[in-house]
Design a protein around this motif. Structure first.
Motif, PDB file in Angstrom:
ATOM      1  N   ILE A 119      47.429  48.207  24.709  1.00  0.00           N
ATOM      2  CA  ILE A 119      47.945  48.276  26.087  1.00  0.00           C
ATOM      3  C   ILE A 119      47.035  47.464  27.011  1.00  0.00           C
ATOM      4  CG2 ILE A 119      48.334  49.824  28.059  1.00  0.00           C
ATOM      5  CD1 ILE A 119      49.239  51.965  25.964  1.00  0.00           C
ATOM      6  N   ARG A 120      45.718  47.617  26.801  1.00  0.00           N
ATOM      7  CA  ARG A 120      44.736  46.879  27.609  1.00  0.00           C
ATOM      8  C   ARG A 120      44.930  45.375  27.430  1.00  0.00           C
ATOM      9  NH1 ARG A 120      39.608  45.055  26.366  1.00  0.00           N
ATOM     10  NH2 ARG A 120      38.168  44.905  28.129  1.00  0.00           N
ATOM     11  N   ALA A 121      45.133  44.956  26.187  1.00  0.00           N
ATOM     12  CA  ALA A 121      45.334  43.525  25.914  1.00  0.00           C
ATOM     13  C   ALA A 121      46.575  43.011  26.643  1.00  0.00           C
ATOM     14  CB  ALA A 121      45.463  43.300  24.412  1.00  0.00           C
ATOM     15  N   TYR A 122      47.606  43.823  26.656  1.00  0.00           N
ATOM     16  CA  TYR A 122      48.846  43.442  27.355  1.00  0.00           C
ATOM     17  C   TYR A 122      48.613  43.318  28.861  1.00  0.00           C
ATOM     18  CZ  TYR A 122      53.378  44.133  29.642  1.00  0.00           C
ATOM     19  OH  TYR A 122      54.462  44.022  30.466  1.00  0.00           O
ATOM     20  N   ILE A 123      47.901  44.286  29.443  1.00  0.00           N
ATOM     21  CA  ILE A 123      47.650  44.254  30.893  1.00  0.00           C
ATOM     22  C   ILE A 123      46.796  43.027  31.251  1.00  0.00           C
ATOM     23  CG2 ILE A 123      46.680  45.501  32.871  1.00  0.00           C
ATOM     24  CD1 ILE A 123      49.164  46.844  31.695  1.00  0.00           C
ATOM     25  N   ILE A 124      45.828  42.715  30.399  1.00  0.00           N
ATOM     26  CA  ILE A 124      44.999  41.513  30.649  1.00  0.00           C
ATOM     27  C   ILE A 124      45.872  40.259  30.567  1.00  0.00           C
ATOM     28  CG2 ILE A 124      43.117  40.086  29.707  1.00  0.00           C
ATOM     29  CD1 ILE A 124      41.710  42.767  28.959  1.00  0.00           C
ATOM     30  N   GLN A 125      46.774  40.238  29.614  1.00  0.00           N
ATOM     31  CA  GLN A 125      47.694  39.103  29.495  1.00  0.00           C
ATOM     32  C   GLN A 125      48.564  38.963  30.749  1.00  0.00           C
ATOM     33  OE1 GLN A 125      51.454  39.273  27.230  1.00  0.00           O
ATOM     34  NE2 GLN A 125      50.412  37.934  25.752  1.00  0.00           N
ATOM     35  N   ARG A 126      49.038  40.101  31.247  1.00  0.00           N
ATOM     36  CA  ARG A 126      49.849  40.085  32.470  1.00  0.00           C
ATOM     37  C   ARG A 126      49.028  39.539  33.649  1.00  0.00           C
ATOM     38  NH1 ARG A 126      53.652  39.264  33.616  1.00  0.00           N
ATOM     39  NH2 ARG A 126      54.058  40.648  35.364  1.00  0.00           N
ATOM     40  N   ARG A 127      47.755  39.984  33.734  1.00  0.00           N
ATOM     41  CA  ARG A 127      46.867  39.529  34.814  1.00  0.00           C
ATOM     42  C   ARG A 127      46.691  38.010  34.745  1.00  0.00           C
ATOM     43  NH1 ARG A 127      42.458  42.481  37.497  1.00  0.00           N
ATOM     44  NH2 ARG A 127      40.699  41.141  38.004  1.00  0.00           N
ATOM     45  N   THR A 128      46.465  37.521  33.550  1.00  0.00           N
ATOM     46  CA  THR A 128      46.279  36.080  33.378  1.00  0.00           C
ATOM     47  C   THR A 128      47.551  35.338  33.774  1.00  0.00           C
ATOM     48  OG1 THR A 128      44.805  36.597  31.555  1.00  0.00           O
ATOM     49  CG2 THR A 128      45.571  34.313  31.704  1.00  0.00           C
TER      50      THR A 128
ATOM     51  N   LYS B 250      45.538  46.037  54.695  1.00  0.00           N
ATOM     52  CA  LYS B 250      45.947  45.217  53.552  1.00  0.00           C
ATOM     53  C   LYS B 250      45.307  45.778  52.290  1.00  0.00           C
ATOM     54  CE  LYS B 250      47.948  41.836  55.924  1.00  0.00           C
ATOM     55  NZ  LYS B 250      49.334  41.455  55.781  1.00  0.00           N
ATOM     56  N   GLN B 251      45.995  45.609  51.189  1.00  0.00           N
ATOM     57  CA  GLN B 251      45.345  45.901  49.907  1.00  0.00           C
ATOM     58  C   GLN B 251      45.306  44.590  49.129  1.00  0.00           C
ATOM     59  OE1 GLN B 251      47.586  49.150  48.274  1.00  0.00           O
ATOM     60  NE2 GLN B 251      49.408  47.911  47.926  1.00  0.00           N
ATOM     61  N   ILE B 252      44.109  44.109  48.908  1.00  0.00           N
ATOM     62  CA  ILE B 252      43.976  42.807  48.271  1.00  0.00           C
ATOM     63  C   ILE B 252      43.843  43.000  46.767  1.00  0.00           C
ATOM     64  CG2 ILE B 252      42.651  40.655  48.199  1.00  0.00           C
ATOM     65  CD1 ILE B 252      44.037  41.301  50.920  1.00  0.00           C
ATOM     66  N   PRO B 253      44.810  42.521  46.001  1.00  0.00           N
ATOM     67  CA  PRO B 253      44.728  42.696  44.564  1.00  0.00           C
ATOM     68  C   PRO B 253      43.662  41.792  43.946  1.00  0.00           C
ATOM     69  CG  PRO B 253      46.711  41.476  45.177  1.00  0.00           C
ATOM     70  CD  PRO B 253      46.013  41.826  46.440  1.00  0.00           C
ATOM     71  N   SER B 254      42.994  42.320  42.944  1.00  0.00           N
ATOM     72  CA  SER B 254      41.986  41.529  42.233  1.00  0.00           C
ATOM     73  C   SER B 254      42.649  40.757  41.103  1.00  0.00           C
ATOM     74  CB  SER B 254      40.924  42.476  41.657  1.00  0.00           C
ATOM     75  OG  SER B 254      40.165  41.798  40.680  1.00  0.00           O
ATOM     76  N   LEU B 255      42.293  39.494  40.963  1.00  0.00           N
ATOM     77  CA  LEU B 255      42.823  38.712  39.838  1.00  0.00           C
ATOM     78  C   LEU B 255      41.717  37.886  39.184  1.00  0.00           C
ATOM     79  CD1 LEU B 255      46.327  37.494  41.119  1.00  0.00           C
ATOM     80  CD2 LEU B 255      45.899  39.016  39.198  1.00  0.00           C
ATOM     81  N   THR B 256      40.466  38.313  39.376  1.00  0.00           N
ATOM     82  CA  THR B 256      39.394  37.586  38.685  1.00  0.00           C
ATOM     83  C   THR B 256      39.620  37.715  37.182  1.00  0.00           C
ATOM     84  OG1 THR B 256      38.048  39.558  38.859  1.00  0.00           O
ATOM     85  CG2 THR B 256      37.630  37.825  40.477  1.00  0.00           C
ATOM     86  N   PRO B 257      39.358  36.628  36.442  1.00  0.00           N
ATOM     87  CA  PRO B 257      39.697  36.648  35.009  1.00  0.00           C
ATOM     88  C   PRO B 257      38.947  37.744  34.239  1.00  0.00           C
ATOM     89  CG  PRO B 257      39.129  34.432  35.759  1.00  0.00           C
ATOM     90  CD  PRO B 257      38.771  35.363  36.865  1.00  0.00           C
ATOM     91  N   ILE B 258      39.642  38.350  33.303  1.00  0.00           N
ATOM     92  CA  ILE B 258      39.043  39.352  32.407  1.00  0.00           C
ATOM     93  C   ILE B 258      39.106  38.769  30.995  1.00  0.00           C
ATOM     94  CG2 ILE B 258      39.228  41.708  31.483  1.00  0.00           C
ATOM     95  CD1 ILE B 258      38.666  41.758  34.454  1.00  0.00           C
ATOM     96  N   GLU B 259      38.004  38.856  30.309  1.00  0.00           N
ATOM     97  CA  GLU B 259      37.972  38.334  28.943  1.00  0.00           C
ATOM     98  C   GLU B 259      38.563  39.347  27.983  1.00  0.00           C
ATOM     99  OE1 GLU B 259      34.659  36.576  26.100  1.00  0.00           O
ATOM    100  OE2 GLU B 259      34.037  36.623  28.220  1.00  0.00           O
ATOM    101  N   SER B 260      39.344  38.884  27.054  1.00  0.00           N
ATOM    102  CA  SER B 260      39.901  39.801  26.052  1.00  0.00           C
ATOM    103  C   SER B 260      39.642  39.249  24.668  1.00  0.00           C
ATOM    104  CB  SER B 260      41.404  39.966  26.269  1.00  0.00           C
ATOM    105  OG  SER B 260      41.952  40.723  25.203  1.00  0.00           O
ATOM    106  N   LYS B 261      39.120  40.102  23.802  1.00  0.00           N
ATOM    107  CA  LYS B 261      38.859  39.672  22.428  1.00  0.00           C
ATOM    108  C   LYS B 261      40.011  40.075  21.511  1.00  0.00           C
ATOM    109  CE  LYS B 261      33.794  39.728  22.729  1.00  0.00           C
ATOM    110  NZ  LYS B 261      33.452  40.648  23.844  1.00  0.00           N
ATOM    111  N   ALA B 262      41.022  40.690  22.103  1.00  0.00           N
ATOM    112  CA  ALA B 262      42.131  41.190  21.283  1.00  0.00           C
ATOM    113  C   ALA B 262      42.945  40.040  20.695  1.00  0.00           C
ATOM    114  CB  ALA B 262      43.031  42.072  22.131  1.00  0.00           C
ATOM    115  N   ALA B 263      43.490  40.274  19.519  1.00  0.00           N
ATOM    116  CA  ALA B 263      44.358  39.283  18.879  1.00  0.00           C
ATOM    117  C   ALA B 263      45.654  39.180  19.672  1.00  0.00           C
ATOM    118  CB  ALA B 263      44.648  39.713  17.445  1.00  0.00           C
ATOM    119  N   PRO B 264      46.339  38.018  19.658  1.00  0.00           N
ATOM    120  CA  PRO B 264      47.571  37.853  20.435  1.00  0.00           C
ATOM    121  C   PRO B 264      48.637  38.893  20.080  1.00  0.00           C
ATOM    122  CG  PRO B 264      46.840  35.750  19.514  1.00  0.00           C
ATOM    123  CD  PRO B 264      45.953  36.804  18.941  1.00  0.00           C
TER     124      PRO B 264
END
Ligand code: CA
Length: 705
Positions: A690-699, A604-618
């Motif tokens: 791009i990082r802000a977008y990926i964090i948004q997707r994770r959330t 199995k590959q268990i995906p991580s979804l622990t919250p990541i903090e982002s300081k980026a503007a929306p």
């Protein structure tokens, strides 16, 4: 644009017991040596059909029928099939190769152009050759770091590598005999196709039509690796001498300054040969850029794009061509598998060439001269009304060329049939096609600027951004089917519907069965005459490889490579994954009657979804979404969902990865793992977006949005 229409772009980018004792006993027999591959010479290749036990060239014979005369495994006893052995390639990328077998030794390739020689009875590795393809090159390969197999000739094994080398190996040891660079390695050329050998010359083409290259096919001396000839598919700069009269003629069908953008026409997969006519048939690729308005403004057929071209194998001299898609603007390649057969048509036996290219029409040509005999749609086709039998040209629908606004067309760039080979059974008279109900959304890219050789970013002149930013859902998977097609009547005989496109290649035999690996992770046998399901093995990993069958010491085996990947897997995101929680383990799987091996449960590959903090503007995430679609989507998947379980699903990264975006994305710290640095193309602010977008997707994923 409705969601449904946008999502259509998801498709852009799928005995009985008597023999049992002998199988058990032979497993323990002496290990064969790979020396015996010397038996593959010109006579053996010409008479490959007579060599019933082996599979000595890519399509089994020069006619590329993928039909085996073996019949110990037949429609009655195939239900006793079980796993004889499996071999782990230690890869998690796509496996597309057709293995070859000579005198009990199997030669096949894995991801990154690695070659394996295995004992065909046990799967024991005899040798392995890794050409050490630089991993960062993966981003210059449109459609995964795949390889479709080797050629064998007089004791040598030939492989084309992703970075454009053609390498001859000693079949007994896997040691390099010679190595030749066949491309300008500064350009985005790649080799994924299998070589063929004709009269002492190794024939190899290349890919790169999405990035802006000029396509060609070349021949190299099998003994020395010295180039014998090269046939360019499209004309170069007309102020310089043309390489041939054929290219001078072709130049009259081009407008503007096409040569500055490469032009395309890559020969990245299909080749066939008729020894009696002494003709080599070459299937050519799409235009580069895709959009003809950009490539050749004001029109033109753009020869020899999307064509079948007949050449002399000794010299590379042009003999005839038939263009399936004149003035291609849809990525409608004619690189799909070609089969040569003799068909009785209206009381007359004709030497034909059959092809079911991306554009959705099944072509039957007279292979002596390229004359069109018949062409009928084998799937729903909306870009053209039909093929005019007099002119041999498709009758295009008015909106097909998306000159004003967008057009939603069938098929799309993934094609009604892609590289996955079809097969032809002379006993049933049917061709078994891995067909696809693919749709394409075409919109001219108003911001297009030709920049060659950029990793990740395709030079198509077709706007992907709007569509690529969408998030596909499992219900958006376009369906596919196994299609049994009667080439004489030009009509469907039977079909098996699948929920997804991007299934594997097919194999058929004198035992009246067809074998097919599927995108949803199964290997299934059907009766060749009626399409009745006879046997199924559930692997749980999407299969795109092409099965073979062979015999060693009186035992018939069936073998297939299993490893999900390729263009649709990378772009398709979730929609392309059979089970995203299962690791994509690459394997060679071999079956025999009474086989009793079992596979361990898939890791199995268990995906991580622990919250990541982002300081980026929306707004940063919105900007990041656009940048991701433009730069990252063709590899890491639509909507950043992940590259079909093949490349990392970025929202599921371990938390520490989110602190390393600058090092990974700009500086290239993961280059050795296949992720090049983008410093030349993106700045730090864009990477932050791009990082802000990926964090948004994770959330959003974690919260079920
Ligand atoms: Ca293409």
């Amino acid at each position: 644009m409705t969601r449904k229409i946008k999502l259509t772009l998801v498709v852009l980018l799928t005995f009985c017991t008597i023999l049992m004792p002998s199988y058990q006993a032979q497993k323990k027999a002496q290990t064969p040596t790979a020396k015996t591959s010397k038996v593959v010479d010109d006579t053996a290749l010409k008479q490959a059909d007579a060599r019933t036990s082996d599979w000595i060239t890519h399509g089994r014979n020069y006619a590329e029928t993928r039909f085996s005369p073996l019949d110990k495994i037949n429609a009655t006893n195939i239900k006793q099939l079980g796993l004889a052995w499996s071999f782990d390639t230690n890869t998690n990328r796509g496996l597309e190769a057709t293995p070859l077998v000579v005198n009990g030794v199997m030669y096949t390739t894995g991801s990154w152009s690695v070659v394996f020689a295995l004992d065909a009875r046990t799967g024991q590795q005899l040798w392995k050759f890794d050409p050490q393809v630089p991993r960062a090159l993966g981003a210059k390969a449109c459609c995964d770091v795949v390889n479709r197999g080797v050629a064998i000739y007089k004791g040598k094994v030939f492989v084309g590598t992703l970075d454009g080398r053609l390498i001859a190996l000693d079949a007994a040891t896997g040691k390099v005999v010679w190595s030749t660079v066949t491309v300008d390695q500064n350009q985005a050329y790649t080799i994924t196709g299998a070589p063929r050998v004709i009269k002492g010359k190794v024939i190899i083409g290349n890919g790169g039509g999405e990035f802006g290259v000029r396509g060609y096919v070349s021949a190299y001396d099998a003994e020395t690796g010295k180039q014998a000839w090269r046939f360019y598919v499209v004309p170069g700069d007309p102020s310089k001498p043309f390489e041939s009269k054929a290219l001078e003629n072709a130049a009259a069908t081009w407008k503007g300054e096409w040569w500055k953008m490469g032009g395309g026409g890559t020969v990245w997969d299909s080749l066939a040969y008729d020894p009696d006519l002494d003709l080599l048939y070459v299937g050519t690729g799409n235009g580069s850029p895709w959009n003809r308005e950009i490539r050749s403004p004001n029109g033109g057929d753009n020869l020899y794009l999307s064509s079948i071209v007949a050449l002399r194998p000794d010299t590379g001299d042009y003999v005839w061509h038939y263009q399936t898609t004149p003035g291609d603007t849809w990525d409608f390649t004619a690189t799909q598998h070609m089969i040569l057969a003799d068909l009785n048509l209206n009381g007359r036996v004709r030497k034909v060439l059959m092809q079911a290219p991306k554009n959705g029409f099944f072509y039957v040509l007279d292979r002596t001269n390229g004359e069109l005999i018949s062409a009928e749609p084998f799937v729903t086709v909306t870009w053209a009304k039909g093929v005019d039998k007099e002119t041999g040209r498709p009758i295009e629908m008015p909106n097909a060329r998306f000159k004003t606004g967008y057009s939603v067309l069938k098929p799309g760039p993934l094609g009604a049939h892609n590289w996955q080979p079809m097969s032809y059974n002379p006993k049933t008279g049917l061709v078994y096609i891995p067909a696809q109900d693919a749709i394409g959304l075409y919109l001219a890219d108003g911001r297009f600027k030709y920049v060659p050789n950029r990793p990740g970013l395709w030079n198509t002149g077709v706007d992907f951004v709007l569509a690529l930013k969408d998030v596909p859902r499992p219900e958006d998977i376009p369906p596919g089917h196994l299609l049994a097609w009667d080439p004489v009547k030009q009509k469907e005989a039977w079909r098996v519907q699948y929920k997804s496109i991007w299934n594997g290649g097919t194999l058929t035999t004198a035992g009246n069965w067809v074998l097919h690996g599927t995108a949803d992770g199964r290997i299934v046998a059907y009766s060749a005459d009626k399409g009745e399901k006879l046997w199924e093995y559930n692997l749980g990993i999407g299969i795109i490889g092409s099965p073979i069958t062979y015999e060693v010491d009186g035992v018939q085996y069936i073998s297939i490579m299993a490893g999900w990947g390729g263009a649709y897997a990378l772009t398709g995101g979730y929609a392309a994954i059979p089970d995203m929680n299962v690791k994509n383990v690459g394997r060679v799987l071999t079956f025999a009657l009474g086989g009793k091996q079992t596979l361990a449960a898939l890791p199995k590959q268990i995906p991580s979804l622990t919250p990541i903090e982002s300081k980026a503007a929306p707004e940063a995430a919105a900007e990041g979404q656009m940048l991701f679609a433009q730069w990252c989507g063709v590899c890491h998947g639509l909507g950043a969902i992940g590259g079909g379980g093949v490349l990392p699903g970025l929202p599921f990264s371990k938390p520490e990865v989110f602190q390393m975006y600058k090092e990974i994305v700009l500086d290239g710290s993961y280059a050795s793992r296949g992720m090049p640095g983008f410093k030349a193309y993106l700045n730090q602010e864009e990477v932050e977006a791009i990082r802000a977008y990926i964090i948004q997707r994770r959330t959003n994923i974690a919260t079920g949005k």
